[in-house]
Motif scaffolding. Sequence first.
Motif, PDB file in Angstrom:
ATOM      1  N   PRO A 140      -8.652  10.064 -25.290  1.00 37.83           N
ATOM      2  CA  PRO A 140      -8.367   9.108 -25.484  1.00 37.83           C
ATOM      3  C   PRO A 140      -6.938   8.057 -25.487  1.00 37.83           C
ATOM      4  N   LEU A 141      -6.799   7.629 -24.339  1.00 35.66           N
ATOM      5  CA  LEU A 141      -5.722   6.682 -24.456  1.00 35.66           C
ATOM      6  C   LEU A 141      -4.867   5.851 -25.066  1.00 35.66           C
ATOM      7  N   PRO A 142      -3.638   6.388 -26.272  1.00 35.78           N
ATOM      8  CA  PRO A 142      -3.387   5.282 -27.532  1.00 35.78           C
ATOM      9  C   PRO A 142      -3.526   3.685 -27.119  1.00 35.78           C
ATOM     10  N   VAL A 143      -4.395   2.400 -27.557  1.00 36.80           N
ATOM     11  CA  VAL A 143      -4.348   1.069 -27.699  1.00 36.80           C
ATOM     12  C   VAL A 143      -2.817   1.264 -27.981  1.00 36.80           C
ATOM     13  N   VAL A 144      -2.169   0.063 -27.286  1.00 32.79           N
ATOM     14  CA  VAL A 144      -0.836   0.086 -27.880  1.00 32.79           C
ATOM     15  C   VAL A 144      -0.940  -1.184 -29.439  1.00 32.79           C
ATOM     16  N   TYR A 145      -0.180  -1.040 -30.352  1.00 35.34           N
ATOM     17  CA  TYR A 145      -0.880  -1.960 -31.699  1.00 35.34           C
ATOM     18  C   TYR A 145       0.413  -3.027 -31.528  1.00 35.34           C
ATOM     19  N   ARG A 146       0.043  -4.157 -31.011  1.00 34.83           N
ATOM     20  CA  ARG A 146       0.709  -5.469 -31.051  1.00 34.83           C
ATOM     21  C   ARG A 146       0.837  -6.315 -32.554  1.00 34.83           C
ATOM     22  N   ILE A 147       1.968  -6.539 -33.309  1.00 39.12           N
ATOM     23  CA  ILE A 147       1.868  -7.174 -33.835  1.00 39.12           C
ATOM     24  C   ILE A 147       2.720  -8.663 -33.777  1.00 39.12           C
ATOM     25  N   GLY A 148       1.337  -9.487 -33.953  1.00 41.56           N
ATOM     26  CA  GLY A 148       2.030 -11.068 -34.033  1.00 41.56           C
ATOM     27  C   GLY A 148       2.999 -11.811 -35.376  1.00 41.56           C
ATOM     28  N   SER A 149       3.987 -12.898 -34.949  1.00 43.77           N
ATOM     29  CA  SER A 149       4.693 -13.184 -35.780  1.00 43.77           C
ATOM     30  C   SER A 149       3.770 -13.975 -36.864  1.00 43.77           C
ATOM     31  N   SER A 150       2.648 -13.683 -36.888  1.00 44.01           N
ATOM     32  CA  SER A 150       1.827 -14.374 -38.071  1.00 44.01           C
ATOM     33  C   SER A 150       1.740 -13.334 -39.030  1.00 44.01           C
ATOM     34  N   ASP A 151       1.824 -12.050 -38.696  1.00 42.88           N
ATOM     35  CA  ASP A 151       1.253 -11.629 -39.116  1.00 42.88           C
ATOM     36  C   ASP A 151       2.181 -10.746 -40.473  1.00 42.88           C
ATOM     37  N   THR A 152       2.952 -10.972 -40.537  1.00 44.55           N
ATOM     38  CA  THR A 152       4.115 -10.214 -41.541  1.00 44.55           C
ATOM     39  C   THR A 152       3.497 -10.274 -42.805  1.00 44.55           C
ATOM     40  N   ALA A 153       3.353 -11.195 -43.292  1.00 39.92           N
ATOM     41  CA  ALA A 153       3.152 -11.227 -45.028  1.00 39.92           C
ATOM     42  C   ALA A 153       1.889  -9.730 -44.848  1.00 39.92           C
ATOM     43  N   LYS A 154       0.554 -10.186 -43.717  1.00 43.73           N
ATOM     44  CA  LYS A 154      -0.754  -9.896 -43.431  1.00 43.73           C
ATOM     45  C   LYS A 154      -0.520  -7.848 -43.767  1.00 43.73           C
ATOM     46  N   ILE A 155       0.448  -7.514 -42.981  1.00 37.39           N
ATOM     47  CA  ILE A 155       1.559  -6.188 -42.670  1.00 37.39           C
ATOM     48  C   ILE A 155       1.242  -5.829 -44.511  1.00 37.39           C
ATOM     49  N   GLN A 156       2.821  -6.865 -44.824  1.00 34.47           N
ATOM     50  CA  GLN A 156       2.872  -6.105 -45.637  1.00 34.47           C
ATOM     51  C   GLN A 156       2.476  -5.752 -46.896  1.00 34.47           C
ATOM     52  N   PHE A 157       1.181  -7.019 -47.002  1.00 32.34           N
ATOM     53  CA  PHE A 157       0.582  -6.456 -48.550  1.00 32.34           C
ATOM     54  C   PHE A 157       0.135  -5.593 -48.071  1.00 32.34           C
ATOM     55  N   ARG A 158      -0.919  -5.711 -47.262  1.00 32.32           N
ATOM     56  CA  ARG A 158      -1.546  -4.112 -47.123  1.00 32.32           C
ATOM     57  C   ARG A 158      -0.925  -3.302 -47.240  1.00 32.32           C
ATOM     58  N   MET A 159       0.524  -2.466 -46.441  1.00 27.11           N
ATOM     59  CA  MET A 159       1.429  -1.267 -47.196  1.00 27.11           C
ATOM     60  C   MET A 159       1.251  -1.607 -47.986  1.00 27.11           C
TER      61      MET A 159
END
Length: 175
Positions: free
Chosen positions: A29-48
């Motif tokens: 399968p070809l990879p799907v680009v993981y797009r990060i929106g400007s509103s995703d910062t806190a969600k991604i930081q806390f998930r990490m």
Amino acid sequence: MFRLCLLMCALALAACSTPEPRFGPDGQPLPVVYRIGSSDTAKIQFRMLDSVNALRQARGARPVALSSELNAAAQTHARDMSIQNRPWHFGSDGSSPLDRVVRVGFTGRLIGENISETYETELETLSAWMDMTETREVLLDPRASDMGFAWYQESSGKIWWTLVMGQSGASAPNS
């Protein structure tokens, strides 16, 4: 009327279906680009943060907290790696990870810095870091009390990830 209702139902079902995966010449399968929106910062930081703390807990290490200073150092370096177009620990101005954490006002001790150039998600990147001895040691270092995590995403979708671990001034031994 029945035909119109049937057509509407068919269109609604078609909208709910998942797109067929695309495959490359190797059959994978070809990879799907993981797009990060400007509103995703806190969600991604806390998930990490939650993921790192789960790994640390499994190894008997205390949890770390997000540090705004270390987040700023990580953000600066992620963008700078993109400008340089290479993943390495030195800034375009010759700065080291230690220089960057001092510049943002972090008064504790630098434990280490993990970096990555990828199209993968933050959790896939964390998994890759856990597979390598040097980066795993940074994540699980028992002295760490603070974490900074940031990224820069290019328009192509490439993501430059930076994670910085530190020991806050309050928990660092007097030197």
